[in-house]
Design a protein around this motif. Sequence first.
Motif, PDB file in Angstrom:
ATOM      1  N   ALA A   1      73.491  25.393  -6.200  1.00 55.81           N
ATOM      2  CA  ALA A   1      72.254  25.609  -5.585  1.00 55.81           C
ATOM      3  C   ALA A   1      72.176  25.914  -4.084  1.00 55.81           C
ATOM      4  N   ASN A   2      71.380  26.715  -3.500  1.00 51.40           N
ATOM      5  CA  ASN A   2      71.452  26.680  -2.094  1.00 51.40           C
ATOM      6  C   ASN A   2      69.637  26.463  -1.894  1.00 51.40           C
ATOM      7  N   LYS A   3      69.550  25.378  -1.213  1.00 53.31           N
ATOM      8  CA  LYS A   3      68.216  24.881  -1.025  1.00 53.31           C
ATOM      9  C   LYS A   3      67.368  25.605  -0.051  1.00 53.31           C
ATOM     10  N   SER A   4      68.124  25.994   1.028  1.00 56.75           N
ATOM     11  CA  SER A   4      67.394  26.594   2.085  1.00 56.75           C
ATOM     12  C   SER A   4      67.128  28.312   1.649  1.00 56.75           C
ATOM     13  N   ARG A   5      67.869  28.611   0.887  1.00 57.06           N
ATOM     14  CA  ARG A   5      67.683  29.999   0.254  1.00 57.06           C
ATOM     15  C   ARG A   5      66.902  29.694  -0.978  1.00 57.06           C
ATOM     16  N   GLY A   6      66.615  28.616  -1.559  1.00 57.57           N
ATOM     17  CA  GLY A   6      65.399  28.543  -2.670  1.00 57.57           C
ATOM     18  C   GLY A   6      66.112  28.924  -4.061  1.00 57.57           C
ATOM     19  N   TRP A   7      67.181  28.906  -4.381  1.00 59.17           N
ATOM     20  CA  TRP A   7      67.670  29.101  -5.726  1.00 59.17           C
ATOM     21  C   TRP A   7      68.618  28.134  -6.381  1.00 59.17           C
ATOM     22  N   ALA A   8      68.668  28.099  -7.669  1.00 55.04           N
ATOM     23  CA  ALA A   8      69.550  27.156  -8.334  1.00 55.04           C
ATOM     24  C   ALA A   8      70.242  27.880  -9.602  1.00 55.04           C
ATOM     25  N   ILE A   9      71.267  27.442  -9.926  1.00 51.85           N
ATOM     26  CA  ILE A   9      72.112  28.268 -11.181  1.00 51.85           C
ATOM     27  C   ILE A   9      72.482  26.979 -12.096  1.00 51.85           C
ATOM     28  N   PHE A  10      72.349  27.155 -13.351  1.00 55.87           N
ATOM     29  CA  PHE A  10      72.660  26.380 -14.028  1.00 55.87           C
ATOM     30  C   PHE A  10      73.796  27.108 -14.942  1.00 55.87           C
ATOM     31  N   VAL A  11      74.805  26.579 -15.218  1.00 56.55           N
ATOM     32  CA  VAL A  11      75.963  27.267 -16.215  1.00 56.55           C
ATOM     33  C   VAL A  11      75.951  26.407 -17.431  1.00 56.55           C
ATOM     34  N   ASN A  12      75.515  27.037 -18.489  1.00 59.48           N
ATOM     35  CA  ASN A  12      75.480  26.514 -19.720  1.00 59.48           C
ATOM     36  C   ASN A  12      76.271  26.663 -20.490  1.00 59.48           C
ATOM     37  N   GLY A  13      76.880  25.846 -21.493  1.00 56.30           N
ATOM     38  CA  GLY A  13      77.656  25.863 -22.557  1.00 56.30           C
ATOM     39  C   GLY A  13      77.148  26.426 -23.731  1.00 56.30           C
ATOM     40  N   CYS A  14      77.432  27.482 -24.441  1.00 57.93           N
ATOM     41  CA  CYS A  14      76.729  27.913 -25.597  1.00 57.93           C
ATOM     42  C   CYS A  14      76.377  27.204 -26.741  1.00 57.93           C
ATOM     43  N   PHE A  15      77.630  26.204 -26.964  1.00 57.15           N
ATOM     44  CA  PHE A  15      77.473  25.296 -27.983  1.00 57.15           C
ATOM     45  C   PHE A  15      76.493  24.203 -27.645  1.00 57.15           C
ATOM     46  N   TRP A  16      76.670  23.443 -26.617  1.00 62.25           N
ATOM     47  CA  TRP A  16      75.626  22.173 -26.391  1.00 62.25           C
ATOM     48  C   TRP A  16      74.189  22.719 -25.936  1.00 62.25           C
ATOM     49  N   HIS A  17      74.218  23.638 -25.378  1.00 59.08           N
ATOM     50  CA  HIS A  17      72.668  24.136 -24.872  1.00 59.08           C
ATOM     51  C   HIS A  17      72.257  25.254 -26.037  1.00 59.08           C
ATOM     52  N   HIS A  18      72.919  25.513 -27.100  1.00 52.30           N
ATOM     53  CA  HIS A  18      72.535  26.373 -28.156  1.00 52.30           C
ATOM     54  C   HIS A  18      71.912  27.475 -27.838  1.00 52.30           C
ATOM     55  N   HIS A  19      72.758  28.452 -27.213  1.00 49.17           N
ATOM     56  CA  HIS A  19      72.499  29.768 -26.600  1.00 49.17           C
ATOM     57  C   HIS A  19      71.977  30.387 -27.842  1.00 49.17           C
ATOM     58  N   THR A  20      70.837  31.070 -27.807  1.00 50.17           N
ATOM     59  CA  THR A  20      69.971  31.944 -28.769  1.00 50.17           C
ATOM     60  C   THR A  20      70.815  33.110 -29.015  1.00 50.17           C
ATOM     61  N   ALA A  21      70.861  33.192 -30.579  1.00 49.58           N
ATOM     62  CA  ALA A  21      71.863  34.345 -31.007  1.00 49.58           C
ATOM     63  C   ALA A  21      73.050  34.626 -30.812  1.00 49.58           C
ATOM     64  N   CYS A  22      73.705  33.629 -30.030  1.00 52.92           N
ATOM     65  CA  CYS A  22      75.338  33.766 -29.687  1.00 52.92           C
ATOM     66  C   CYS A  22      76.151  33.024 -30.878  1.00 52.92           C
ATOM     67  N   GLY A  23      77.194  33.676 -30.986  1.00 48.47           N
ATOM     68  CA  GLY A  23      78.368  33.295 -31.877  1.00 48.47           C
ATOM     69  C   GLY A  23      78.953  31.907 -31.694  1.00 48.47           C
ATOM     70  N   ARG A  24      78.736  31.413 -30.309  1.00 48.65           N
ATOM     71  CA  ARG A  24      79.470  30.205 -30.078  1.00 48.65           C
ATOM     72  C   ARG A  24      78.340  29.069 -30.332  1.00 48.65           C
ATOM     73  N   ALA A  25      77.195  29.239 -30.664  1.00 47.51           N
ATOM     74  CA  ALA A  25      76.198  28.480 -30.956  1.00 47.51           C
ATOM     75  C   ALA A  25      76.205  27.879 -32.212  1.00 47.51           C
ATOM     76  N   THR A  26      77.416  27.550 -32.873  1.00 46.61           N
ATOM     77  CA  THR A  26      77.270  27.049 -34.175  1.00 46.61           C
ATOM     78  C   THR A  26      76.780  25.764 -34.424  1.00 46.61           C
ATOM     79  N   LEU A  27      76.350  25.455 -35.769  1.00 50.17           N
ATOM     80  CA  LEU A  27      75.824  24.207 -36.324  1.00 50.17           C
ATOM     81  C   LEU A  27      76.820  23.821 -37.246  1.00 50.17           C
ATOM     82  N   PRO A  28      77.536  22.597 -36.785  1.00 48.80           N
ATOM     83  CA  PRO A  28      78.634  21.901 -37.456  1.00 48.80           C
ATOM     84  C   PRO A  28      77.919  21.683 -38.714  1.00 48.80           C
ATOM     85  N   LYS A  29      78.877  21.759 -39.966  1.00 49.39           N
ATOM     86  CA  LYS A  29      78.341  21.556 -41.498  1.00 49.39           C
ATOM     87  C   LYS A  29      77.992  20.024 -41.699  1.00 49.39           C
TER      88      LYS A  29
END
Length: 136
Positions: free
Chosen positions: A50-78
């Motif tokens: 983040a850069n508070k004075s410039r007013g932005w924030a970035i999240f880096v999301n793992g596709c598995f944990w954050h369950h990225h929509t329509a992403c091959g890494r967003a698997t559901l363990p059987k």
Amino acid sequence: METDEQRRALMQRVRQRKTAPEEAVAALLRSLGITYRRNVRSLPGSPDFANKSRGWAIFVNGCFWHHHTACGRATLPKNNADFWRAKFAANRSRDARKISELRRTGMRVVVVWECELEDSERLKRRLSDLREANRI
Ligand SMILES: [Zn+2]
């Protein structure tokens, strides 16, 4: 049947892998001359960058944990599928809540997905475009 031990081991593996994408995003931001702070705990959701004075924030999301929509890494363990479904749903709603809390404070929020690092040139262009547009 998946044991608690196996589940813990899987969570551990995924958690450790999570740091590499953040390092790669840090390198891209630096290469674009974008200044930031890491893990900004004074902001809702402790954004990864983040850069508070410039007013932005970035999240880096793992596709598995954050369950990225329509992403091959967003698997559901059987095994224990119900557990995982509930876990991913909770993670996604927490993510949405954090983003809206940040936006309410006037911050612009960007999410970078782990899979975007497969094409780091493309991600660099995306970040560069966001900078051009004064979004980060
Ligand atoms: Zn993804």
